[in-house]
Scaffold this motif. Sequence first.
Motif, mmCIF file in Angstrom:
data_model
loop_
_atom_site.group_PDB
_atom_site.id
_atom_site.type_symbol
_atom_site.label_atom_id
_atom_site.label_comp_id
_atom_site.label_asym_id
_atom_site.label_seq_id
_atom_site.Cartn_x
_atom_site.Cartn_y
_atom_site.Cartn_z
ATOM 1 N N GLY A 157 -5.670 -33.705 4.322
ATOM 2 C CA GLY A 157 -4.399 -34.397 4.361
ATOM 3 C C GLY A 157 -3.386 -34.501 5.735
ATOM 4 N N TYR A 158 -3.587 -33.527 6.570
ATOM 5 C CA TYR A 158 -2.987 -33.326 7.881
ATOM 6 C C TYR A 158 -3.775 -34.512 8.741
ATOM 7 N N LEU A 159 -4.990 -34.352 8.716
ATOM 8 C CA LEU A 159 -5.938 -35.338 9.780
ATOM 9 C C LEU A 159 -5.537 -36.741 9.239
ATOM 10 N N LEU A 160 -5.650 -37.115 7.997
ATOM 11 C CA LEU A 160 -5.213 -38.398 7.527
ATOM 12 C C LEU A 160 -3.939 -38.955 7.904
ATOM 13 N N PHE A 161 -2.979 -37.893 7.878
ATOM 14 C CA PHE A 161 -1.414 -38.295 8.512
ATOM 15 C C PHE A 161 -1.520 -38.557 9.886
ATOM 16 N N LEU A 162 -2.187 -37.772 10.721
ATOM 17 C CA LEU A 162 -2.218 -37.994 11.920
ATOM 18 C C LEU A 162 -2.764 -39.388 12.268
ATOM 19 N N LEU A 163 -3.843 -39.920 11.637
ATOM 20 C CA LEU A 163 -4.499 -40.887 11.980
ATOM 21 C C LEU A 163 -3.588 -42.155 11.580
ATOM 22 N N VAL A 164 -2.860 -42.209 10.289
ATOM 23 C CA VAL A 164 -1.975 -43.393 10.025
ATOM 24 C C VAL A 164 -0.702 -43.173 10.851
ATOM 25 N N TYR A 165 -0.281 -42.148 11.041
ATOM 26 C CA TYR A 165 1.134 -42.058 11.988
ATOM 27 C C TYR A 165 0.707 -42.586 13.649
ATOM 28 N N PHE A 166 -0.414 -42.377 13.640
ATOM 29 C CA PHE A 166 -0.908 -42.900 15.060
ATOM 30 C C PHE A 166 -0.810 -44.339 15.185
ATOM 31 N N ARG A 167 -1.198 -44.847 14.160
ATOM 32 C CA ARG A 167 -1.547 -46.406 14.117
ATOM 33 C C ARG A 167 -0.267 -46.958 13.876
ATOM 34 N N GLU A 168 0.663 -46.332 13.148
ATOM 35 C CA GLU A 168 2.040 -46.981 12.930
ATOM 36 C C GLU A 168 2.852 -46.880 14.243
ATOM 37 N N TYR A 169 2.618 -45.754 14.779
ATOM 38 C CA TYR A 169 3.306 -45.565 16.229
ATOM 39 C C TYR A 169 2.914 -46.629 16.989
ATOM 40 N N GLU A 170 1.446 -46.815 17.267
ATOM 41 C CA GLU A 170 1.111 -47.615 18.129
ATOM 42 C C GLU A 170 1.727 -48.938 17.868
ATOM 43 N N SER A 171 1.543 -49.550 16.690
ATOM 44 C CA SER A 171 2.035 -50.651 16.080
ATOM 45 C C SER A 171 3.519 -50.896 16.726
ATOM 46 N N LYS A 172 4.333 -49.857 16.265
ATOM 47 C CA LYS A 172 5.779 -49.966 16.624
ATOM 48 C C LYS A 172 6.081 -50.146 18.136
ATOM 49 N N GLN A 173 5.094 -49.371 18.954
ATOM 50 C CA GLN A 173 5.147 -49.319 20.542
ATOM 51 C C GLN A 173 4.934 -50.895 20.956
ATOM 52 N N GLU A 174 3.963 -51.489 20.359
ATOM 53 C CA GLU A 174 3.387 -52.931 20.841
ATOM 54 C C GLU A 174 4.877 -53.695 20.513
ATOM 55 N N ILE A 175 5.308 -53.936 19.303
ATOM 56 C CA ILE A 175 6.726 -54.405 18.883
ATOM 57 C C ILE A 175 7.704 -54.394 19.956
ATOM 58 N N ARG A 176 7.894 -52.865 20.026
ATOM 59 C CA ARG A 176 9.003 -52.366 21.034
ATOM 60 C C ARG A 176 8.886 -53.288 22.290
ATOM 61 N N GLN A 177 7.572 -53.225 22.959
ATOM 62 C CA GLN A 177 7.431 -53.689 24.280
ATOM 63 C C GLN A 177 7.557 -55.291 24.456
ATOM 64 N N TYR A 178 6.907 -55.808 23.374
ATOM 65 C CA TYR A 178 7.193 -57.296 23.336
ATOM 66 C C TYR A 178 8.681 -57.521 23.005
ATOM 67 N N GLY A 179 9.360 -56.704 22.299
ATOM 68 C CA GLY A 179 10.969 -56.943 22.127
ATOM 69 C C GLY A 179 11.684 -56.786 23.586
ATOM 70 N N GLU A 180 11.193 -55.960 24.358
ATOM 71 C CA GLU A 180 11.746 -55.852 25.487
ATOM 72 C C GLU A 180 11.636 -56.795 26.551
ATOM 73 N N LEU A 181 10.299 -57.548 26.464
ATOM 74 C CA LEU A 181 10.027 -58.471 27.237
ATOM 75 C C LEU A 181 10.784 -59.536 26.720
ATOM 76 N N LEU A 182 11.358 -59.820 25.555
ATOM 77 C CA LEU A 182 12.236 -60.787 24.994
ATOM 78 C C LEU A 182 13.629 -60.721 25.385
ATOM 79 N N GLU A 183 13.939 -59.560 25.443
ATOM 80 C CA GLU A 183 15.229 -59.145 25.869
ATOM 81 C C GLU A 183 15.667 -59.364 27.132
ATOM 82 N N MET A 184 14.481 -59.172 27.957
ATOM 83 C CA MET A 184 14.635 -59.447 29.536
ATOM 84 C C MET A 184 14.777 -60.870 29.608
#
Length: 422
Positions: free
Chosen positions: A195-222
């Motif tokens: 369960g812990y390993l699955l959590f890490l895997l899914v959490y990393f993917r969600e974190y990576e996706s949010k980071q991508e959105i945040r970076q894109y949003g920062e470009l738009l904000e600029m």
Amino acid sequence: MLLSLLFTIHYATTLMFGIYISAFFLGVKQNRKNIITLMGFCALIGILHVICIRMAGTVTSYQLYPFSTHLPLILFLVLYYKYSLTASCISVFSAYLCCQISNWVGLLALRLTDLMEWYYIARILTTIVVFFLLCRFVCRTTEAIFAKKERGLYLFGFLPMLYYIFDYIATKYTDLLYSGSKAATEFMGFVYCIGYLLFLLVYFREYESKQEIRQYGELLEMHLLSIQNEISQMKHSQKKMVILRHDMRHHLDLILTQLQNGNTDAAISYIQDVSGTYDEALITAYCKNDMLNSVISIYQMRFSDRGISLECSISVGGLLSDQEVSFCTILSNALENAMHALEKLKTKDKWAKLTISNKDNHLLLSLENPVEQIPVFVDGIPVSRKNRHGIGIKSMVYYTEKLHGQCHFSVTNHRFVLKIII
């Protein structure tokens, strides 16, 4: 007599704990109507359990407990409260897992006193305390979790489901857990590791996706901040426009004189200079917000350059300072996506209709445009399988949620419709 009374109270509190927590975890409101409804359901399940004990005996009735209590509870949550089957199952498994807190405390009391009366007293008191703590601090969190996508629910319910299965197999249907088997005692450690390993895997993917959105949003904000810097130039251009209108008679007289004198080239050059001066003031005042006007005007020009008609109906006041950049980011993404979709159309009838309005203290945005290829929807959101595509949609969803709003995507008769309420 006392032991029998304590056992009955223990059973009643545990039953009520499981049913109420299962419902409250999902988001059932803790109001008078639902409390009475759930109490009636508890009474029915209690009667059914007593009938099972009378007909099949105590041991068999507890082995049938998943079918006489948990299954009816799941069906009740699905059919009466209209929650999904997956969410209802996981909520019941989670409530069952929480019952183990009172079980452990009761076993500790039994170990210390060697009296069954204290076992039941400890369980009853612990059940009551845990119930109020969960209602006060945990149920709001679980309600938000159960509102997420099915994929997230599977991760959330993995451990409660496996514990539920393991507990019944190893303690209710067999005595495997108490037999001293190392495989049985180490099984939960194995499960928690997976369960812990699955959590890490899914959490990393969600974190990576949010980071991508945040970076894109920062470009738009600029990008939007650069538009904001241009607003001062727009105001200067508006002043220049007033002067040009005032001096228009003089300009026309000068052009007429040049033409009368046969200086055609000079007249044309002068007209171009005046026209260029007018072009500097192309920002249209759609509403009272300068940044919103800038975004719409810029995309109006981009649409026009591509031979696309953009019909705008804007009836809003000024945006709040904390809404301005995020809302304009949403609008930029929406218009950008519509523009790219319209560029792919083979027909010459390319258009988009943008509507922004206020209603009951809410900000409403609607954008409609024809599409040739109907997009694939996942959980109501259009997705793209191409690399680096679909970020604009994710950014819109991200900033809409950031503003505590809702967005809805749909396609009707090859018309893509985006509706956002904030």
